[in-house]
Design an enzyme around this catalytic site. Structure first.
Site, PDB file in Angstrom:
ATOM      1  N   VAL A   8      46.734 -66.155 -89.356  1.00  0.00           N
ATOM      2  CA  VAL A   8      45.762 -65.093 -89.523  1.00  0.00           C
ATOM      3  C   VAL A   8      45.770 -64.200 -88.207  1.00  0.00           C
ATOM      4  CG1 VAL A   8      43.618 -64.181 -90.410  1.00  0.00           C
ATOM      5  CG2 VAL A   8      44.579 -66.402 -91.417  1.00  0.00           C
ATOM      6  N   PRO A   9      46.628 -62.977 -88.299  1.00  0.00           N
ATOM      7  CA  PRO A   9      46.949 -62.320 -87.097  1.00  0.00           C
ATOM      8  C   PRO A   9      45.887 -61.532 -86.427  1.00  0.00           C
ATOM      9  CG  PRO A   9      48.040 -61.316 -88.870  1.00  0.00           C
ATOM     10  CD  PRO A   9      47.350 -62.624 -89.389  1.00  0.00           C
ATOM     11  N   CYS A  10      44.915 -62.224 -85.871  1.00  0.00           N
ATOM     12  CA  CYS A  10      43.951 -61.647 -85.193  1.00  0.00           C
ATOM     13  C   CYS A  10      44.349 -60.847 -83.915  1.00  0.00           C
ATOM     14  CB  CYS A  10      42.646 -62.108 -84.972  1.00  0.00           C
ATOM     15  SG  CYS A  10      42.938 -63.737 -83.959  1.00  0.00           S
ATOM     16  N   HIS A  11      45.507 -61.142 -83.445  1.00  0.00           N
ATOM     17  CA  HIS A  11      46.222 -60.628 -82.219  1.00  0.00           C
ATOM     18  C   HIS A  11      46.571 -59.303 -82.352  1.00  0.00           C
ATOM     19  CE1 HIS A  11      49.558 -62.954 -83.983  1.00  0.00           C
ATOM     20  NE2 HIS A  11      50.039 -61.736 -83.656  1.00  0.00           N
ATOM     21  N   ARG A  12      46.846 -58.854 -83.598  1.00  0.00           N
ATOM     22  CA  ARG A  12      47.392 -57.674 -83.838  1.00  0.00           C
ATOM     23  C   ARG A  12      46.167 -56.417 -83.706  1.00  0.00           C
ATOM     24  NH1 ARG A  12      51.026 -59.933 -88.698  1.00  0.00           N
ATOM     25  NH2 ARG A  12      52.607 -61.016 -87.713  1.00  0.00           N
TER      26      ARG A  12
END
Length: 166
Positions: free
Chosen positions: A132-136
């Site tokens: 779940v790409p929270c780094h984006r």
């Protein structure tokens, strides 16, 4: 509900613990990640190197750490979050690799434009990092801010995905 199975893997960005419930992948945490389970909690979870969801998730995470890959399509269990957190985490899944959104843009997408801090807090509590790409999610001016796994990891993940300006 605690995970039913766990698997620890080594990665180029440090050791990662993956966890699965009866409903799907429920955790992907770096060992030193903020807001993750403690080492003593992780040690209590049953280890299962043969769990199909954990095997697939481990392969997917390791592939993500080599470059862009298609989004995760396995089962996810994000039931540990509040309904608001779950809505934020679902929105994160819609941010394509190589792109980013600011916390404010994410809040506006969720029709909660005044809840930027709450959105930021939910992003930071994402239990399934990388998948779940929270780094984006970045600061208003595109600056790298707030990543529970460490800003250096956020930068590395964005660079692997070909994010412009990294």
């Amino acid at each position: 509900m605690p995970p039913l199975s766990a698997l620890r893997i080594d990665s180029p960005l440090g050791p990662i613990t993956l966890a699965a419930s009866g409903h799907g992948l429920c955790g992907v945490w770096f060992d030193d990640q903020k807001h993750g389970p403690s080492e003593s909690q992780r040690q209590q979870w049953p280890k299962d190197e043969h769990h199909p969801v954990l095997q697939n998730a481990a392969a997917h995470v390791l592939a993500c750490l080599k470059g862009p890959v298609p989004p995760w399509n396995g089962p996810l269990d994000m039931s540990a979050g509040t309904p608001f957190q779950q809505s934020v985490w679902q929105a994160l899944l819609r941010i394509p690799a190589g792109q980013s959104l600011s916390y404010g843009e994410l809040a506006r997408q969720l029709k909660t434009p005044k809840a930027v801090r709450a959105v930021g807090a939910a992003v930071g509590r994402n239990p399934v990092s990388i998948i779940v790409p929270c780094h984006r999610v970045v600061g208003a001016g595109g600056q790298l801010t707030g990543y529970a796994g460490g800003l250096w990891r956020k930068q590395a993940l964005l660079k692997l995905e070909g994010h412009p300006g990294i």
